[in-house]
Design a protein around this motif. Structure first.
Motif, mmCIF file in Angstrom:
data_model
loop_
_atom_site.group_PDB
_atom_site.id
_atom_site.type_symbol
_atom_site.label_atom_id
_atom_site.label_comp_id
_atom_site.label_asym_id
_atom_site.label_seq_id
_atom_site.Cartn_x
_atom_site.Cartn_y
_atom_site.Cartn_z
ATOM 1 N N ILE A 1 0.860 -1.192 0.000
ATOM 2 C CA ILE A 1 0.000 0.000 0.000
ATOM 3 C C ILE A 1 0.894 1.239 0.000
ATOM 4 O O ILE A 1 1.108 1.883 1.031
ATOM 5 N N MET A 2 1.435 1.569 -1.168
ATOM 6 C CA MET A 2 2.335 2.719 -1.246
ATOM 7 C C MET A 2 1.568 3.996 -0.910
ATOM 8 O O MET A 2 0.477 4.226 -1.420
ATOM 9 N N SER A 3 2.180 4.790 -0.050
ATOM 10 C CA SER A 3 1.524 6.030 0.389
ATOM 11 C C SER A 3 2.556 6.956 1.002
ATOM 12 O O SER A 3 3.555 6.510 1.564
ATOM 13 N N GLY A 4 2.280 8.250 0.930
ATOM 14 C CA GLY A 4 3.166 9.225 1.558
ATOM 15 C C GLY A 4 2.799 9.453 3.019
ATOM 16 O O GLY A 4 1.730 9.047 3.473
ATOM 17 N N GLN A 5 3.699 10.133 3.733
ATOM 18 C CA GLN A 5 3.459 10.435 5.151
ATOM 19 C C GLN A 5 2.253 11.344 5.343
ATOM 20 O O GLN A 5 1.670 11.387 6.415
ATOM 21 N N ILE A 6 1.888 12.072 4.284
ATOM 22 C CA ILE A 6 0.800 13.045 4.402
ATOM 23 C C ILE A 6 -0.573 12.372 4.443
ATOM 24 O O ILE A 6 -1.593 13.039 4.672
ATOM 25 N N ALA A 7 -0.617 11.037 4.289
ATOM 26 C CA ALA A 7 -1.906 10.319 4.298
ATOM 27 C C ALA A 7 -2.736 10.665 5.538
ATOM 28 O O ALA A 7 -3.967 10.709 5.471
ATOM 29 N N GLY A 8 -2.067 10.944 6.651
ATOM 30 C CA GLY A 8 -2.776 11.283 7.889
ATOM 31 C C GLY A 8 -3.646 12.527 7.743
ATOM 32 O O GLY A 8 -4.593 12.733 8.516
ATOM 33 N N LEU A 9 -3.311 13.352 6.770
ATOM 34 C CA LEU A 9 -4.044 14.605 6.550
ATOM 35 C C LEU A 9 -5.167 14.432 5.526
ATOM 36 O O LEU A 9 -6.027 15.297 5.373
ATOM 37 N N VAL A 10 -5.104 13.324 4.812
ATOM 38 C CA VAL A 10 -6.049 13.103 3.706
ATOM 39 C C VAL A 10 -7.250 12.341 4.247
ATOM 40 O O VAL A 10 -7.158 11.159 4.558
ATOM 41 N N ASN A 11 -8.373 13.025 4.399
ATOM 42 C CA ASN A 11 -9.499 12.350 5.046
ATOM 43 C C ASN A 11 -10.828 12.527 4.352
ATOM 44 O O ASN A 11 -11.873 12.235 4.915
ATOM 45 N N LYS A 12 -10.804 13.002 3.107
ATOM 46 C CA LYS A 12 -12.079 13.027 2.377
ATOM 47 C C LYS A 12 -11.879 12.762 0.888
ATOM 48 O O LYS A 12 -10.876 13.170 0.306
ATOM 49 N N GLU A 13 -12.872 12.050 0.331
ATOM 50 C CA GLU A 13 -12.878 11.799 -1.106
ATOM 51 C C GLU A 13 -13.503 13.003 -1.793
ATOM 52 O O GLU A 13 -14.562 13.464 -1.385
ATOM 53 N N GLN A 14 -12.811 13.503 -2.822
ATOM 54 C CA GLN A 14 -13.335 14.652 -3.567
ATOM 55 C C GLN A 14 -13.019 14.449 -5.039
ATOM 56 O O GLN A 14 -12.202 13.597 -5.387
ATOM 57 N N THR A 15 -13.602 15.267 -5.882
ATOM 58 C CA THR A 15 -13.191 15.205 -7.279
ATOM 59 C C THR A 15 -11.814 15.868 -7.394
ATOM 60 O O THR A 15 -11.420 16.659 -6.520
ATOM 61 N N SER A 16 -11.123 15.577 -8.478
ATOM 62 C CA SER A 16 -9.805 16.192 -8.695
ATOM 63 C C SER A 16 -9.928 17.707 -8.743
ATOM 64 O O SER A 16 -9.071 18.440 -8.241
ATOM 65 N N LYS A 17 -11.009 18.176 -9.346
ATOM 66 C CA LYS A 17 -11.243 19.620 -9.453
ATOM 67 C C LYS A 17 -11.380 20.241 -8.062
ATOM 68 O O LYS A 17 -10.785 21.276 -7.763
ATOM 69 N N GLU A 18 -12.159 19.572 -7.199
ATOM 70 C CA GLU A 18 -12.333 20.101 -5.836
ATOM 71 C C GLU A 18 -11.000 20.124 -5.089
ATOM 72 O O GLU A 18 -10.682 21.071 -4.374
ATOM 73 N N ILE A 19 -10.221 19.057 -5.267
ATOM 74 C CA ILE A 19 -8.921 18.977 -4.578
ATOM 75 C C ILE A 19 -8.029 20.144 -5.009
ATOM 76 O O ILE A 19 -7.468 20.872 -4.179
ATOM 77 N N ILE A 20 -7.927 20.344 -6.319
ATOM 78 C CA ILE A 20 -7.034 21.389 -6.837
ATOM 79 C C ILE A 20 -7.511 22.774 -6.406
ATOM 80 O O ILE A 20 -6.729 23.591 -5.898
ATOM 81 N N GLU A 21 -8.795 23.016 -6.586
ATOM 82 C CA GLU A 21 -9.305 24.357 -6.250
ATOM 83 C C GLU A 21 -9.173 24.643 -4.762
ATOM 84 O O GLU A 21 -8.801 25.744 -4.359
ATOM 85 N N GLU A 22 -9.442 23.631 -3.947
ATOM 86 C CA GLU A 22 -9.323 23.823 -2.494
ATOM 87 C C GLU A 22 -7.874 24.113 -2.096
ATOM 88 O O GLU A 22 -7.596 25.012 -1.308
ATOM 89 N N MET A 23 -6.949 23.344 -2.670
ATOM 90 C CA MET A 23 -5.533 23.533 -2.317
ATOM 91 C C MET A 23 -5.039 24.930 -2.683
ATOM 92 O O MET A 23 -4.354 25.594 -1.911
ATOM 93 N N PHE A 24 -5.407 25.391 -3.879
ATOM 94 C CA PHE A 24 -4.879 26.681 -4.313
ATOM 95 C C PHE A 24 -5.597 27.864 -3.670
ATOM 96 O O PHE A 24 -4.998 28.911 -3.452
ATOM 97 N N LYS A 25 -6.874 27.653 -3.332
ATOM 98 C CA LYS A 25 -7.586 28.725 -2.618
ATOM 99 C C LYS A 25 -6.934 28.912 -1.246
ATOM 100 O O LYS A 25 -6.634 30.031 -0.830
#
Ligand SMILES: Cc1cc2nc3c(=O)[nH]c(=O)nc-3n(C[C@H](O)[C@H](O)[C@H](O)COP(=O)(O)O)c2cc1C
Length: 313
Positions: free
Chosen positions: A275-299
């Protein structure tokens, strides 16, 4: 984003790459990320025919640019290197070696070449070989890892080269994007957070593992083979670590690891799969569309770092 060399180079809205992920990064995910204004990357660590199908499928799903990742050590690297030319792919990211011998051909086919590196020396070599930009990846990342952390690696690479640097490893939200820019990066590459994107076709068991992971749930195995990999701890990683400690042969370890990512990613086997994964997995806690992910991150990044000069909506 204005005045950003990565956006200008690739003619995109957001300087974000979805990192290549073997057995996972297909047309569905790559096209969704590109359509949302970033750069989606299809894995090239797969049979040539499959990669060709995915490129053609992605072109049906988006008219925007996307890339293919070429693992230079893989058996069919030569074929994939040719395929990206005949299929008119606009971006190539490379790993595991130097793309020097393909550089001229790719460039004459108008392909932007962006190697992934984990050290200053390799970054300099890639710039000299003619790379358009560089992805510098810290050891926080999922998959194969180098030694340096993103925090230490990025500013050193930024100081060593003149081409744009894209930061990878441990970037999971707007704070990570802002921090990367603070370190001198002009773009980011994200893997782990895109594993749970709605368009990501990885098994649901895999997604659930990422969603439930805590900060200390990953470990690096395979250091003794020279190919260290960051994974979420499970039965396989524990067996692997135990055998490594006992000093079993590299061949035996490689046998245990062979096909393991496929088992987890495709079959959903969370005991015997990797199960390859980065250390940041602990912060990843919701399923979203790619668009939502990108827009949220940059906002979020914009609010902290004024990346868009306050123009992001
Ligand atoms: C499951 C998984 C598989 C990966 N496979 C590859 C790969 O085949 N080639 C590659 O260059 N990088 C690979 N990576 C690294 C990503 O492309 C990306 O650089 C990395 O995930 C960024 O760090 P992050 O996971 O902290 O976001 C993989 C990462 C993950 C999580």
């Amino acid at each position: 984003m204005e005045n950003n060399r990565v956006c200008e180079l690739l003619n995109i809205d957001y300087p974000i790459f979805q990192g290549a992920m073997a057995w996972i990064a297909d047309a569905s995910l790559a096209a969704a990320v590109s359509e949302a204004g970033g750069i989606g990357i299809i894995t090239g660590a797969a049979p040539t025919e499959w990669v060709k199908e995915q490129i053609r499928e992605a072109k049906k799903l988006t008219k925007k640019p996307f890339g293919v990742n070429i693992m230079l050590m893989s058996e069919n690297a030569e074929e994939i290197a040719e395929l990206v030319c005949t299929e008119k792919v606009s971006i190539v990211t490379t790993g595991a070696g130097s793309p020097g011998k393909y550089m001229e051909k790719w460039k004459s086919n108008n392909i932007k070449v962006i190697p992934v590196v984990a050290s200053v020396a390799l970054a300099k070599r890639m710039e000299k070989a003619g790379a358009h930009a560089i992805i510098a990846e810290g050891t926080e990342s999922g998959g194969h890892v180098g030694q340096l952390t993103t925090m230490a690696l990025i500013p050193q690479v930024v100081d060593a080269v003149n081409i744009p640097v894209i930061a990878a490893g441990g970037i999971g939200d707007g704070r990570g994007v802002a921090a990367s820019f603070m370190l001198g990066a002009e773009g980011v590459q994200v893997g782990t957070r895109f594993l749970v994107a709605k368009e990501c076709t990885v098994s649901q068991n895999y997604k659930d593992k990422i969603l439930k992971a805590k900060d200390i749930d990953t470990e690096v195995t395979g250091k003794s083979t020279g190919h260290p990999v960051r994974v979420i701890k499970n039965k396989l990683s524990r067996t692997y670590a135990k055998l490594e400690k006992e000093g079993v042969s590299v061949e035996e370890l490689e046998k245990l690891g062979a096909g393991a990512l496929r088992k987890a990613a495709v079959e959903g086997d969370m005991d015997n799969g990797s199960i390859m994964s980065g250390q940041i997995a602990g912060l990843v806690n919701k399923e979203q569309t790619s668009k939502e992910i990108i827009e949220e991150m940059f906002k979020e990044a914009d609010e902290r770092f004024n990346l868009f000069g306050g123009k992001h909506e």
